[in-house]
Design a protein around this motif. Sequence first.
Motif, PDB file in Angstrom:
ATOM      1  N   PHE A   3      47.306  36.060  42.753  1.00  0.00           N
ATOM      2  CA  PHE A   3      46.179  35.568  41.983  1.00  0.00           C
ATOM      3  C   PHE A   3      45.524  34.387  42.675  1.00  0.00           C
ATOM      4  O   PHE A   3      46.208  33.572  43.290  1.00  0.00           O
ATOM      5  N   ARG A   9      44.351  34.770  36.219  1.00  0.00           N
ATOM      6  CA  ARG A   9      45.536  34.951  35.375  1.00  0.00           C
ATOM      7  C   ARG A   9      45.381  34.302  34.008  1.00  0.00           C
ATOM      8  O   ARG A   9      46.330  34.327  33.217  1.00  0.00           O
ATOM      9  N   ASP A  10      44.218  33.744  33.713  1.00  0.00           N
ATOM     10  CA  ASP A  10      44.098  32.991  32.466  1.00  0.00           C
ATOM     11  C   ASP A  10      43.436  33.769  31.332  1.00  0.00           C
ATOM     12  O   ASP A  10      43.056  33.180  30.327  1.00  0.00           O
ATOM     13  N   ALA A  11      43.339  35.090  31.476  1.00  0.00           N
ATOM     14  CA  ALA A  11      42.726  35.899  30.431  1.00  0.00           C
ATOM     15  C   ALA A  11      43.789  36.745  29.734  1.00  0.00           C
ATOM     16  O   ALA A  11      44.772  37.155  30.354  1.00  0.00           O
ATOM     17  N   PRO A  12      43.600  37.017  28.448  1.00  0.00           N
ATOM     18  CA  PRO A  12      44.568  37.867  27.745  1.00  0.00           C
ATOM     19  C   PRO A  12      44.561  39.298  28.277  1.00  0.00           C
ATOM     20  O   PRO A  12      43.528  39.795  28.745  1.00  0.00           O
ATOM     21  N   LEU A  13      45.711  39.939  28.187  1.00  0.00           N
ATOM     22  CA  LEU A  13      45.771  41.377  28.447  1.00  0.00           C
ATOM     23  C   LEU A  13      44.970  42.111  27.364  1.00  0.00           C
ATOM     24  O   LEU A  13      44.610  41.540  26.340  1.00  0.00           O
ATOM     25  N   LEU A  18      48.875  44.617  24.635  1.00  0.00           N
ATOM     26  CA  LEU A  18      49.592  43.782  23.668  1.00  0.00           C
ATOM     27  C   LEU A  18      50.272  44.640  22.600  1.00  0.00           C
ATOM     28  O   LEU A  18      51.380  44.319  22.135  1.00  0.00           O
ATOM     29  N   LEU A  21      53.447  46.126  24.130  1.00  0.00           N
ATOM     30  CA  LEU A  21      54.514  45.131  24.328  1.00  0.00           C
ATOM     31  C   LEU A  21      55.046  44.577  23.013  1.00  0.00           C
ATOM     32  O   LEU A  21      56.244  44.286  22.907  1.00  0.00           O
ATOM     33  N   PHE A  22      54.159  44.360  22.051  1.00  0.00           N
ATOM     34  CA  PHE A  22      54.545  43.583  20.867  1.00  0.00           C
ATOM     35  C   PHE A  22      54.125  44.220  19.540  1.00  0.00           C
ATOM     36  O   PHE A  22      54.969  44.556  18.729  1.00  0.00           O
TER      37      PHE A  22
ATOM     38  N   GLN B  20      50.744  39.470  36.078  1.00  0.00           N
ATOM     39  CA  GLN B  20      50.498  38.337  35.175  1.00  0.00           C
ATOM     40  C   GLN B  20      51.746  37.995  34.351  1.00  0.00           C
ATOM     41  O   GLN B  20      52.033  36.825  34.087  1.00  0.00           O
ATOM     42  N   ARG B 145      52.186  34.317  28.566  1.00  0.00           N
ATOM     43  CA  ARG B 145      51.552  34.834  29.788  1.00  0.00           C
ATOM     44  C   ARG B 145      50.624  36.009  29.472  1.00  0.00           C
ATOM     45  O   ARG B 145      49.563  36.139  30.096  1.00  0.00           O
ATOM     46  N   ALA B 146      51.001  36.827  28.523  1.00  0.00           N
ATOM     47  CA  ALA B 146      50.142  37.954  28.137  1.00  0.00           C
ATOM     48  C   ALA B 146      48.812  37.465  27.580  1.00  0.00           C
ATOM     49  O   ALA B 146      47.808  38.166  27.648  1.00  0.00           O
ATOM     50  N   LEU B 147      48.807  36.256  27.030  1.00  0.00           N
ATOM     51  CA  LEU B 147      47.562  35.671  26.508  1.00  0.00           C
ATOM     52  C   LEU B 147      46.841  34.812  27.546  1.00  0.00           C
ATOM     53  O   LEU B 147      45.847  34.160  27.230  1.00  0.00           O
ATOM     54  N   GLY B 148      47.355  34.794  28.772  1.00  0.00           N
ATOM     55  CA  GLY B 148      46.674  34.055  29.833  1.00  0.00           C
ATOM     56  C   GLY B 148      47.160  32.632  30.021  1.00  0.00           C
ATOM     57  O   GLY B 148      46.604  31.898  30.841  1.00  0.00           O
ATOM     58  N   ASP B 150      50.157  29.655  30.898  1.00  0.00           N
ATOM     59  CA  ASP B 150      51.314  29.409  31.754  1.00  0.00           C
ATOM     60  C   ASP B 150      52.384  28.683  30.957  1.00  0.00           C
ATOM     61  O   ASP B 150      52.071  27.976  29.981  1.00  0.00           O
ATOM     62  N   TYR B 182      47.374  25.643  30.864  1.00  0.00           N
ATOM     63  CA  TYR B 182      46.866  26.307  32.059  1.00  0.00           C
ATOM     64  C   TYR B 182      47.338  25.490  33.249  1.00  0.00           C
ATOM     65  O   TYR B 182      46.895  24.360  33.455  1.00  0.00           O
TER      66      TYR B 182
END
Lengths: 204, 204
Positions: A3, A9-13, A18, A21-22, B20, B145-148, B150, B182
């Motif tokens: 990255f 890397r700072d945006a949600p999947l 989601l 995963l959850f 990510q 991390r899934a939400l972007g 750290d 972040y």
Amino acid sequence: MAFDAQTTRDAPLSDAALAQLFTEARTRNGWTDRPVPEALLRSLYDLTKFGPTAVNNTPARFVFVTSPEAKARLVPLMAEGNQAKTAQAPVTVIIGQDLDFPDHLPKLFPHAPGAKDWFADEAMRRESAFRNASLQGGYFMIAARALGLDVGPMSGFDPAGVKAEFFAGTNVEPNFIVNLGYGNDDNLFPRSPRFTFEEASQVL
Amino acid sequence: MAFDAQTTRDAPLSDAALAQLFTEARTRNGWTDRPVPEALLRSLYDLTKFGPTAVNNTPARFVFVTSPEAKARLVPLMAEGNQAKTAQAPVTVIIGQDLDFPDHLPKLFPHAPGAKDWFADEAMRRESAFRNASLQGGYFMIAARALGLDVGPMSGFDPAGVKAEFFAGTNVEPNFIVNLGYGNDDNLFPRSPRFTFEEASQVL
């Protein structure tokens, strides 16, 4: 791939990711006969191993029980209510913690050559092994879902029996056990209630 | 959204998503000043809460330390090497386990009205709280991390002090503490070595 820091890397999947995963994932109690190739187990380990642990101590050890012979050793050690589903799942994973993890710190945490000595106290060593192997168990289950697998974790088994049967001659202790594969809806519980944010959290 | 069983949930996420969550994600020791809105903390909890726990006991409790006043109560209780980064991170989360979790099982696990009584033994109750809150800590960090976001998890703090300062009058004990926000590359360690599959796993 890598990255660019603070750009991608700072945006949600996606909501679909989601959900996988959850939010829509469920503990499975019934399993299809679709097999799980060993290559997929290796990919699963290769995701799990990157999850953070204290001084990178990565104390979790994974025994993937796949053959009929190995299943026959494990199933009688499961609580009665867990036996049939453990026999049915294509893979059952025993997750343990290695109490000898400090021996590996010179390799795993080369930044601090003295890290091995930080865990001389046995109670502290045991607590760190249990905490971090449990964290790794959490990573493992979410990584499995990220690879399209379903999980069915269980604490109902004979720990001394599993220790003797699968970890004899080592300082590894079983933590919990996870069925792994492609689940179906057999014996699926209705989704249980969860605490609200206010019931489990506070913002100070 | 809901999945059609065994159709859409059985495929791996994209390589970018796996990067990510796992393969490119790093524990962060330096933080940008980009804030984390409370709505994002609530979204994070709403993912974490769905991770599996034994009899859905969800013993983890989350204290999101965000204000300067609350940070000033926490920072002196951190190990010296963790103080500056804890002061810098926009949010620091104390993850604890509630040893009184059995009291909530009639609500959380309505399938088994007697579940509350399965944890009468104190050692067993403590072990289950610690294991499952740690699992939830793992879910929490991957969900972040899934939400972007750290994460920067830490075990170096004064547990008795944190207990007294943030969980007085309850049966909640601190488990570990996580910086959240972040991250930037300040004080980023080189990636530490990991065990190979063969070193940490076996297939039987």
